[in-house]
Write an enzyme that holds these catalytic residues in place. Structure first.
Site, PDB file in Angstrom:
ATOM      1  N   ILE A 198     -85.445  92.692  69.563  1.00  0.00           N
ATOM      2  CA  ILE A 198     -85.148  91.252  69.678  1.00  0.00           C
ATOM      3  C   ILE A 198     -83.645  91.020  69.531  1.00  0.00           C
ATOM      4  CG2 ILE A 198     -85.740  88.945  68.815  1.00  0.00           C
ATOM      5  CD1 ILE A 198     -88.329  90.173  67.673  1.00  0.00           C
TER       6      ILE A 198
ATOM      7  N   PHE B 135     -81.227  90.384  62.076  1.00  0.00           N
ATOM      8  CA  PHE B 135     -82.455  90.979  62.620  1.00  0.00           C
ATOM      9  C   PHE B 135     -82.810  92.296  61.932  1.00  0.00           C
ATOM     10  CE2 PHE B 135     -80.679  88.509  66.123  1.00  0.00           C
ATOM     11  CZ  PHE B 135     -81.780  87.864  66.647  1.00  0.00           C
TER      12      PHE B 135
ATOM     13  N   TYR C 231     -94.337  93.287  53.878  1.00  0.00           N
ATOM     14  CA  TYR C 231     -93.369  92.880  54.906  1.00  0.00           C
ATOM     15  C   TYR C 231     -93.140  91.366  54.856  1.00  0.00           C
ATOM     16  CZ  TYR C 231     -91.792  91.348  59.487  1.00  0.00           C
ATOM     17  OH  TYR C 231     -91.128  90.705  60.494  1.00  0.00           O
TER      18      TYR C 231
ATOM     19  N   ASN D 143     -95.810  86.607  67.978  1.00  0.00           N
ATOM     20  CA  ASN D 143     -95.735  87.972  68.537  1.00  0.00           C
ATOM     21  C   ASN D 143     -94.709  88.084  69.653  1.00  0.00           C
ATOM     22  OD1 ASN D 143     -98.330  87.855  67.034  1.00  0.00           O
ATOM     23  ND2 ASN D 143     -98.391  89.976  67.732  1.00  0.00           N
TER      24      ASN D 143
ATOM     25  N   PHE E 132    -108.119  97.450  67.407  1.00  0.00           N
ATOM     26  CA  PHE E 132    -108.293  97.506  65.951  1.00  0.00           C
ATOM     27  C   PHE E 132    -109.285  96.449  65.477  1.00  0.00           C
ATOM     28  CE2 PHE E 132    -103.671  99.177  65.714  1.00  0.00           C
ATOM     29  CZ  PHE E 132    -104.107 100.473  65.958  1.00  0.00           C
TER      30      PHE E 132
ATOM     31  N   GLY F 112    -104.218  94.347  56.763  1.00  0.00           N
ATOM     32  CA  GLY F 112    -103.141  93.357  56.799  1.00  0.00           C
ATOM     33  C   GLY F 112    -103.215  92.414  57.988  1.00  0.00           C
TER      34      GLY F 112
END
Ligand code: UDP
Length: 326
Positions: free
Chosen positions: A12, A73, A141, A170, A206, A281
């Protein structure tokens, strides 16, 4: 405007640098190249190979270049990894961020933009998620980002440093020249495209027993160029406005199965998929409300459509099947 970008060699960060330079701004990239790529850094940016763990190095960079603002970032960014290696996230993301924030305050930097995350919202009470939602970090995180958001709050109150926290949902997609190249890759869209390129046999989903329409997790996919644009608008707004926090997404959710199906249409490849266990998570659904940044800064996503997003990523991955030069 002169902007120092930490992590400007990452996914990013490098695309935001590209957009800043296109907009005529001066950019200094500070990156340890641990996950970033030298080739991802726009040639018109000044590049400093440095680590935020080294406080003297970041202080020197700020003192030398005197940026008007900082975009931060550089960070470990994986929810799943942070559940397995909490100390790496709770120590390094926080300590490195603090080294940067403290140096910024010391040298009178007035504007600061933090890459924050949708992982602040692990138990949302309303969907889409706006900035009034209760903050419950879903992982070490998310916690590391929340703690940096709180530090910035105090830096504004005590020293008048204006900040914007941008909570990405996302991030995905690519420009012609820059795209997503992580090693190992863990993100859904690049993994699916690696299957289409013949580099992986299949994609593992997942979990398909979530409380969602097709049982797979729902996410809000946002094009990286639209994220970059939000940073530039926010940095400009901080010049004469208050600190702020924005959730950044397209306001629409797509399931893992829908992403795979769209990638099949875009690539023409069957993309075999198989269901595996849940990833620790992962919340079931994350969709952003970005009404606030739209209203306050006039932000309008250019690439809100999932198919277009995947097409831009596919173009980059086909042109760079092995990513950046290693
Ligand atoms: N996902 C998946 N298989 C993979 C990688 C990701 O099913 O190999 C799912 C993941 O559980 C999540 C969604 O895809 O629901 C997006 O994951 P990603 O890692 O891209 O981003 P995150 O949501 O963690 O920021």
């Amino acid at each position: 405007m002169k902007v120092l970008v930490t992590g400007g060699a990452g996914y990013i960060g490098s695309i935001t640098v590209e957009q800043l330079i296109k907009a005529g701004e001066e950019v200094i990239v500070f990156d340890n190249l641990y996950q970033g790529h030298r080739d991802a850094v726009h040639p018109d940016a000044i590049f400093i190979h440095g680590d935020l763990a080294d406080k003297a190095a970041i202080e020197e960079a700020i003192a030398t270049h005197k940026p008007d603002g900082i975009m931060h970032f550089a960070s470990y960014t994986l929810v799943g990894e942070s559940m397995e290696k909490p100390f790496m996230y709770l120590r390094d993301n926080i300590v490195n961020g603090l080294n940067l924030i403290e140096s910024a305050v010391k040298h009178g930097v007035q504007r600061f933009i933090l890459s924050s995350t949708a992982n602040l919202f692990d138990q949302p009470e309303r969907m889409p998620i706006d900035e009034n939602e209760r903050i419950v970090p879903g992982s070490p995180y998310g916690e590391s980002k929340f703690i940096l958001e709180r530090y910035l709050h105090w830096m504004d109150r005590l020293y008048g440093m204006r900040y914007a926290c941008l909570r990405y949902f996302n991030a995905c997609g690519a420009t012609e020249e820059r795209g997503e190249d992580h090693d190992p890759e863990t993100h859904l869209i690049p993994l699916v495209l690696q299957v289409a390129l013949g580099q992986r046999e299949k994609i593992v989903i997942f979990g398909d027993d979530y409380d969602t329409p097709d049982g797979t997790c729902v996410r809000d996919y946002i094009h990286v160029v639209d994220l970059a644009e939000a940073h530039i608008l926010a940095m400009r707004a901080l010049a004469d406005g208050p600190s702020r926090r924005y959730n950044l997404g397209n306001g629409r959710g797509f399931s893992v199965k829908q992403v795979i199906e769209t990638a099949r249409e875009v690539t023409g490849h069957p993309i075999p998929a198989e269901v595996g266990p849940r990833r620790p998570g992962d919340p079931a659904i994350l969709i952003a409300s970005s009404e606030t940044i739209m209203r306050e800064l006039g932000w309008r996503p250019q690439y809100p459509d999932l198919r277009t997003i995947i097409e831009t990523a596919w173009r980059w991955h086909r042109a760079h099947p092995d990513g950046y030069e290693k």
